[in-house]
Scaffold this motif. Structure first.
Motif, PDB file in Angstrom:
ATOM      1  N   ARG A   1     -15.702 -51.801   0.489  1.00  0.00           N
ATOM      2  CA  ARG A   1     -15.519 -50.770  -0.537  1.00  0.00           C
ATOM      3  C   ARG A   1     -14.144 -50.109  -0.478  1.00  0.00           C
ATOM      4  O   ARG A   1     -13.841 -49.242  -1.296  1.00  0.00           O
ATOM      5  CB  ARG A   1     -16.599 -49.701  -0.384  1.00  0.00           C
ATOM      6  CG  ARG A   1     -17.994 -50.199  -0.730  1.00  0.00           C
ATOM      7  CD  ARG A   1     -18.095 -50.540  -2.204  1.00  0.00           C
ATOM      8  NE  ARG A   1     -19.415 -51.037  -2.552  1.00  0.00           N
ATOM      9  CZ  ARG A   1     -19.681 -52.301  -2.819  1.00  0.00           C
ATOM     10  NH1 ARG A   1     -18.714 -53.215  -2.751  1.00  0.00           N
ATOM     11  NH2 ARG A   1     -20.902 -52.675  -3.148  1.00  0.00           N
ATOM     12  N   LEU A   2     -13.293 -50.507   0.479  1.00  0.00           N
ATOM     13  CA  LEU A   2     -11.974 -49.878   0.581  1.00  0.00           C
ATOM     14  C   LEU A   2     -11.122 -50.184  -0.639  1.00  0.00           C
ATOM     15  O   LEU A   2     -10.466 -49.285  -1.191  1.00  0.00           O
ATOM     16  CB  LEU A   2     -11.270 -50.352   1.854  1.00  0.00           C
ATOM     17  CG  LEU A   2      -9.863 -49.774   2.084  1.00  0.00           C
ATOM     18  CD1 LEU A   2      -9.915 -48.262   2.189  1.00  0.00           C
ATOM     19  CD2 LEU A   2      -9.214 -50.393   3.316  1.00  0.00           C
ATOM     20  N   ARG A   3     -11.114 -51.430  -1.079  1.00  0.00           N
ATOM     21  CA  ARG A   3     -10.272 -51.778  -2.223  1.00  0.00           C
ATOM     22  C   ARG A   3     -10.700 -51.036  -3.496  1.00  0.00           C
ATOM     23  O   ARG A   3      -9.854 -50.435  -4.172  1.00  0.00           O
ATOM     24  CB  ARG A   3     -10.287 -53.289  -2.453  1.00  0.00           C
ATOM     25  CG  ARG A   3      -9.321 -53.743  -3.552  1.00  0.00           C
ATOM     26  CD  ARG A   3      -9.488 -55.222  -3.862  1.00  0.00           C
ATOM     27  NE  ARG A   3      -9.041 -56.067  -2.773  1.00  0.00           N
ATOM     28  CZ  ARG A   3      -7.811 -56.555  -2.685  1.00  0.00           C
ATOM     29  NH1 ARG A   3      -6.906 -56.266  -3.609  1.00  0.00           N
ATOM     30  NH2 ARG A   3      -7.471 -57.334  -1.677  1.00  0.00           N
ATOM     31  N   PRO A   4     -11.995 -51.062  -3.894  1.00  0.00           N
ATOM     32  CA  PRO A   4     -12.357 -50.291  -5.101  1.00  0.00           C
ATOM     33  C   PRO A   4     -12.105 -48.797  -4.953  1.00  0.00           C
ATOM     34  O   PRO A   4     -11.753 -48.130  -5.931  1.00  0.00           O
ATOM     35  CB  PRO A   4     -13.850 -50.605  -5.294  1.00  0.00           C
ATOM     36  CG  PRO A   4     -14.324 -51.134  -3.999  1.00  0.00           C
ATOM     37  CD  PRO A   4     -13.158 -51.824  -3.385  1.00  0.00           C
ATOM     38  N   ILE A   5     -12.269 -48.259  -3.734  1.00  0.00           N
ATOM     39  CA  ILE A   5     -11.994 -46.833  -3.538  1.00  0.00           C
ATOM     40  C   ILE A   5     -10.516 -46.540  -3.758  1.00  0.00           C
ATOM     41  O   ILE A   5     -10.143 -45.580  -4.452  1.00  0.00           O
ATOM     42  CB  ILE A   5     -12.449 -46.396  -2.134  1.00  0.00           C
ATOM     43  CG1 ILE A   5     -13.968 -46.302  -2.075  1.00  0.00           C
ATOM     44  CG2 ILE A   5     -11.825 -45.050  -1.761  1.00  0.00           C
ATOM     45  CD1 ILE A   5     -14.503 -45.992  -0.697  1.00  0.00           C
ATOM     46  N   LEU A   6      -9.651 -47.353  -3.161  1.00  0.00           N
ATOM     47  CA  LEU A   6      -8.214 -47.145  -3.352  1.00  0.00           C
ATOM     48  C   LEU A   6      -7.816 -47.371  -4.798  1.00  0.00           C
ATOM     49  O   LEU A   6      -6.967 -46.648  -5.352  1.00  0.00           O
ATOM     50  CB  LEU A   6      -7.428 -48.081  -2.434  1.00  0.00           C
ATOM     51  CG  LEU A   6      -7.554 -47.828  -0.929  1.00  0.00           C
ATOM     52  CD1 LEU A   6      -6.721 -48.844  -0.150  1.00  0.00           C
ATOM     53  CD2 LEU A   6      -7.109 -46.413  -0.582  1.00  0.00           C
ATOM     54  N   MET A   7      -8.427 -48.358  -5.445  1.00  0.00           N
ATOM     55  CA  MET A   7      -8.107 -48.627  -6.850  1.00  0.00           C
ATOM     56  C   MET A   7      -8.483 -47.454  -7.729  1.00  0.00           C
ATOM     57  O   MET A   7      -7.680 -46.986  -8.561  1.00  0.00           O
ATOM     58  CB  MET A   7      -8.834 -49.887  -7.317  1.00  0.00           C
ATOM     59  CG  MET A   7      -8.250 -51.185  -6.774  1.00  0.00           C
ATOM     60  SD  MET A   7      -9.271 -52.606  -7.181  1.00  0.00           S
ATOM     61  CE  MET A   7      -9.242 -52.541  -8.961  1.00  0.00           C
ATOM     62  N   THR A   8      -9.710 -46.960  -7.583  1.00  0.00           N
ATOM     63  CA  THR A   8     -10.141 -45.836  -8.414  1.00  0.00           C
ATOM     64  C   THR A   8      -9.342 -44.577  -8.112  1.00  0.00           C
ATOM     65  O   THR A   8      -8.997 -43.815  -9.017  1.00  0.00           O
ATOM     66  CB  THR A   8     -11.634 -45.573  -8.207  1.00  0.00           C
ATOM     67  OG1 THR A   8     -11.889 -45.372  -6.803  1.00  0.00           O
ATOM     68  CG2 THR A   8     -12.472 -46.735  -8.694  1.00  0.00           C
ATOM     69  N   THR A   9      -9.030 -44.365  -6.824  1.00  0.00           N
ATOM     70  CA  THR A   9      -8.275 -43.166  -6.456  1.00  0.00           C
ATOM     71  C   THR A   9      -6.876 -43.189  -7.054  1.00  0.00           C
ATOM     72  O   THR A   9      -6.440 -42.230  -7.711  1.00  0.00           O
ATOM     73  CB  THR A   9      -8.187 -43.044  -4.927  1.00  0.00           C
ATOM     74  OG1 THR A   9      -9.498 -42.928  -4.376  1.00  0.00           O
ATOM     75  CG2 THR A   9      -7.360 -41.831  -4.533  1.00  0.00           C
ATOM     76  N   PHE A  10      -6.171 -44.284  -6.849  1.00  0.00           N
ATOM     77  CA  PHE A  10      -4.792 -44.347  -7.342  1.00  0.00           C
ATOM     78  C   PHE A  10      -4.741 -44.500  -8.863  1.00  0.00           C
ATOM     79  O   PHE A  10      -3.781 -44.050  -9.493  1.00  0.00           O
ATOM     80  CB  PHE A  10      -4.046 -45.479  -6.652  1.00  0.00           C
ATOM     81  CG  PHE A  10      -3.704 -45.193  -5.221  1.00  0.00           C
ATOM     82  CD1 PHE A  10      -2.756 -44.240  -4.898  1.00  0.00           C
ATOM     83  CD2 PHE A  10      -4.346 -45.850  -4.186  1.00  0.00           C
ATOM     84  CE1 PHE A  10      -2.444 -43.955  -3.580  1.00  0.00           C
ATOM     85  CE2 PHE A  10      -4.050 -45.583  -2.870  1.00  0.00           C
ATOM     86  CZ  PHE A  10      -3.094 -44.626  -2.563  1.00  0.00           C
ATOM     87  N   ALA A  11      -5.767 -45.114  -9.447  1.00  0.00           N
ATOM     88  CA  ALA A  11      -5.814 -45.169 -10.911  1.00  0.00           C
ATOM     89  C   ALA A  11      -5.999 -43.776 -11.484  1.00  0.00           C
ATOM     90  O   ALA A  11      -5.365 -43.404 -12.489  1.00  0.00           O
ATOM     91  CB  ALA A  11      -6.943 -46.093 -11.367  1.00  0.00           C
ATOM     92  N   PHE A  12      -6.853 -42.987 -10.855  1.00  0.00           N
ATOM     93  CA  PHE A  12      -7.050 -41.623 -11.325  1.00  0.00           C
ATOM     94  C   PHE A  12      -5.792 -40.783 -11.126  1.00  0.00           C
ATOM     95  O   PHE A  12      -5.407 -40.008 -12.004  1.00  0.00           O
ATOM     96  CB  PHE A  12      -8.232 -41.002 -10.593  1.00  0.00           C
ATOM     97  CG  PHE A  12      -8.590 -39.628 -11.070  1.00  0.00           C
ATOM     98  CD1 PHE A  12      -9.208 -39.445 -12.291  1.00  0.00           C
ATOM     99  CD2 PHE A  12      -8.292 -38.507 -10.313  1.00  0.00           C
ATOM    100  CE1 PHE A  12      -9.525 -38.182 -12.739  1.00  0.00           C
ATOM    101  CE2 PHE A  12      -8.605 -37.240 -10.747  1.00  0.00           C
ATOM    102  CZ  PHE A  12      -9.229 -37.082 -11.971  1.00  0.00           C
TER     103      PHE A  12
END
Length: 833
Positions: A719-730
């Protein structure tokens, strides 16, 4: 008996624009009408009127409040588009796959356009508040699509499942945490829509717009995203070669993953000292060598810093927004004529116009209900914020430092922002309090003491009150005994004084199509001094007429210019502004402390008013909103996870972000107000999504038979990649708001600042705290049930059954369900693999 003069009525008000005489017309829209549409119609009408004006006369707009709305709305619309582009760019950098980026990016316009429909149903307009909600929603609506898409991509790329079944089973696997995150997000924003008072009027459209966008994004992530993934993504046979974007992504992502997994391994692997103590039977001492307590100590220190940081931050109702305009109020000594006040105010306006940041000034005198001749207001129009280096707040402070000291000390001068909303008073001060009581003399005494102490409070400027004394007057006391002896009635004295001194409009006449008032009044030399008044006469029933001074005693005195009332008692309004970097909440708190220390009698009340009153109401409203949000989030998560413990683990990450949000406010030189508190609320809704994704996946892995250590390690890695993706996308979606300049930019930065700063600064701590809290609570629950079993054995002689005493169905569980074929798209068994 008199002289007839065909002249002009005495001026009671005056106005000038850039030093030239002018007639100012103020136009207000009806309630419920669109301000921008009304102004556009007025400007069209002005174009028709301009050719009909006499030579030398011009018609122009000096002050247009919709310019702030237009500029801020245009800026937020631009930020919305730019934020959507940046969010999609982040997805491309993390996935390195163009088709996946297109699929995720389509969730943004689909959700936003769908939100327009619900806004239309609810009767909302595209204004600063709703557009700010949409700009914030850009980074949120793409989150669900990113999580679903990343899971589908992982099924296809790592598990080699065909796109159609991968879309089905990956969405089914991730559906529970995505549903939990979305419903808990709705639980955050919907209570905001039902806040009371002025904050509720501000935030109702914000909360419902955000809720609509989030609800539609859930529908998009469960329908459009899987459908497009099943059609656009491809399964490549054999070992797939990564393209250049994927290799670039791995260059940045893989080191982050290795460092993060190394930190988790250090925390959860048993150290040599702890293992030795545990094996030697010293289990209690081994607890103190548990490395997980390092994260616990860091979390505790972070939470303890929340109080000191909150005390340092300035507090107010609204952020100090640079709207390229402010106003100056000048009150000359009582008794100053209109002409003398105009000379002074013109000189002040001329000095201000010499600043390169000023476009023009508008001066009005007597522009209130009383038509006060010694009260002048100067409206200052500034160059747009993005075209000057000095902000509006510093220019107001410059006025206080450079121009105010040149004025006489008896002048009452202030420089403040143009009021954002009315508060039942003409004052635009950010600090307002009312002292009310029965005795005006004692109110005056208390006011002088309070003002003297308030001037010593750091950061309090433009200190003033509504109590204006020293108004020169001639008091006439009728000697009723003399008046009765001379046959003079009191009403005749009053009527004669009104006619001779004040004047009476007795009639009107028409000439050349115009109507003129006929004013009867004594000549100027007979009413301009107390000695002249002694020559006036009043009618007498016995003597015909008698001198006014025979029945009236004239005495010079001073009195208040007006007497205001609050709750049917005399009141004094205290007003103050704040210096740059100081919040109105601090000055208001200092003022309350001053009055409390005076121990005023019980019949005298001191209450907040205007924005100061709304600060307290806003605090209470947000406390209720936060409490309701926590309760709703907990209940939703408890229902989704079928556990009362996991929601606590998830929600523990929320308070950890607050200190980091406060630090970001300090870095941005902002304070706590209605918009920053709204940003903290948005931060709460976004941060917990990371914890939900992690906890849900760990539970899933443990249900499949993995040990707790393996489930935590693999779950956090997956889940690290989707977490980083959603965080940096936001965060990328917020950057245009955070870096915005121009009119209304402070509102955007005040909301985006705590969201971006709090999320980025707390990301590492929350990523470590969530699995650590999960494991600690798991240990606690196991020890609790172990204690229950021990009590059962000791008290009730209860023993658990052995496998030999249990049936086969109890040991093995129900038989597995046979897997069905799924046609050419592969079988469910293949998908499960």
């Amino acid at each position: 008996v008199g002289r007839v003069v065909d002249g002009e009525e005495e001026a009671e008000t005056a106005a000038s624009i850039a030093g030239k005489p002018a007639v100012v017309m103020s136009i207000r829209k009806q309630s419920g009408e669109n301000s921008v549409a009304v102004v556009d119609a007025l400007r069209e009408r002005m174009k028709e009127l301009e050719p009909t004006l006499p030579a030398g006369y011009t018609l122009k707009v000096v002050r247009d409040n919709t310019e702030t709305t237009r500029t801020s709305v245009s800026a937020v619309r631009e930020h919305l588009i730019l934020g959507a582009f940046l969010a999609a760019l982040v997805v491309l950098l993390f996935l390195g796959h163009v088709r996946s980026t297109i699929i995720a990016a389509l969730a943004i316009p689909t959700s936003i356009v769908g939100t327009f429909m619900l806004m239309w149903v609810m009767g909302f307009t595209l204004n600063t508040i709703t557009l700010l909600a949409l700009a914030l929603a850009v980074g949120i609506v793409i989150d669900d699509a990113i999580v679903v898409l990343e899971n589908i991509f992982r099924f296809i790329d790592e598990k080699k499942v065909r796109p159609m079944p991968a879309a089905i089973y990956a969405t089914r696997e991730i559906g529970l945490p995505v549903l939990a995150t979305t419903l808990s997000l709705l639980a955050v924003f919907l209570p905001v829509a039902f806040m009371q008072s002025i904050p509720g009027r501000f935030l109702k459209s914000f909360g419902l717009t955000m809720g609509a966008a989030i609800a539609i994004s859930l529908l998009v992530s469960f329908t459009l995203t899987p459908m497009l993934s099943s059609r656009l993504l491809k399964l490549q046979s054999g070992e797939r070669k990564k393209n250049i974007l994927e290799r670039i992504s791995d260059v940045f992502y893989r080191p982050i993953e290795r460092v993060y997994m190394g930190m988790l391994g250090f925390l959860f692997r048993e150290g040599r000292w702890r293992r030795g103590l545990r094996e030697s039977g010293h289990g209690i001492l081994a607890i103190f060598f548990d490395r997980r307590w390092l994260v616990g100590i860091a979390a505790l220190v972070t939470l303890m810093s929340m109080g000191p940081l909150a005390k340092v931050l300035p507090k107010g109702f609204l952020p100090k927004n640079d709207e390229a305009q402010f106003q100056i109020e000048v009150r000359t000594p009582e008794g100053t004529s209109l002409a003398a006040t105009q000379i002074t105010a013109d000189r002040i306006a001329r000095d201000v116009r010499q600043w390169p940041e000023v476009i023009t000034t508008q001066l009005t005198i007597g522009d209130n209900q009383q038509k006060t001749p010694n009260l002048a207001q100067i409206y200052v129009r500034l160059v747009p914020p993005d075209k000057r280096k000095v902000n509006q707040d510093d220019l107001q402070d410059r006025f206080r430092r450079e121009i105010v000291p040149k004025l006489p000390k008896e002048y009452r001068v202030s420089a403040s922002q143009v009021a954002a909303f009315g508060a039942g008073t003409f004052s635009t001060a950010t600090v307002q309090y009312i002292l009310s009581g029965p005795d005006l003399d004692r109110l005056t005494q208390y006011t002088d003491q309070i003002v003297a102490k308030l001037k010593k409070v750091p950061g309090a400027v433009d200190i003033d009150t509504s109590l204006v004394t020293g108004n020169p007057e001639v008091v006439a006391h009728v000697n009723r005994r003399k008046a009765a002896d001379l046959g003079v009635s009191v009403s005749d004295v009053a009527f004669a004084s009104q006619i001779l001194i004040g004047g009476v409009k007795v009639s009107r006449y028409e000439e050349a199509g115009r109507e003129y008032d006929i004013l009867v009044r004594s000549q100027l030399e007979n009413r301009s001094s107390a000695d002249a008044l002694s020559q006036l006469t009043v009618p007498s029933q016995r003597l015909g007429v008698v001198p006014l001074t025979d029945v009236v005693d004239l005495k010079r005195a001073e009195g208040p210019s007006k007497i205001d009332r609050y709750a049917r008692q005399r009141q004094v309004l205290f007003m103050a502004n704040t210096a740059p970097g100081v919040g109105s909440g601090e000055v208001g708190a200092a003022l309350e402390k001053i009055v409390k220390a005076m121990n005023l009698p019980s019949q005298y009340r001191f209450v907040a008013f205007g924005q100061s009153r709304e600060i307290a109401r806003t605090g209470k409203a947000f406390i209720i909103a936060f409490a309701l949000s926590f309760i709703f989030m907990y209940l939703i998560l408890a229902a989704q996870f079928e556990s009362w413990l996991h929601p606590i683990t998830i929600l523990l990450s929320l308070p950890l972000t607050v200190p980091f949000a406060f630090v970001s406010l300090l870095m941005l030189r902002s304070g706590l107000d209605i918009f920053t508190m709204l940003g903290v609320l948005v931060l709460f809704g976004v941060v917990k999504k990371n914890s939900i994704l992690v906890i849900a996946h760990i539970n899933q892995l443990r249900a499949e038979g993995h040990s707790r250590f393996d489930a935590i390690m693999h779950g956090n890695r997956d889940r690290l990649r989707p977490i980083l993706m959603t965080t940096f996308a936001f965060v990328a979606g917020m950057l245009p708001l955070l870096t915005s300049k121009g009119i209304g930019a402070e509102f955007n930065r005040a909301t985006a600042g705590p969201v971006v700063g709090g999320q980025l600064l707390s990301l590492l701590l929350t990523l470590l705290a969530t699995p650590v809290a999960y494991s600690l609570f798991d240990d606690l629950s196991q020890n609790f049930f172990r204690m229950i079993r021990w009590l059962g054995r000791e008290l009730f002689n209860w023993k658990p059954r052995t496998p030999a005493e249990m049936g086969a169905d109890e040991i093995m569980g129900p038989p597995p369900i046979a897997q069905e074929s799924n046609g050419h798209n592969g079988s469910r068994a293949e998908a499960a693999q």
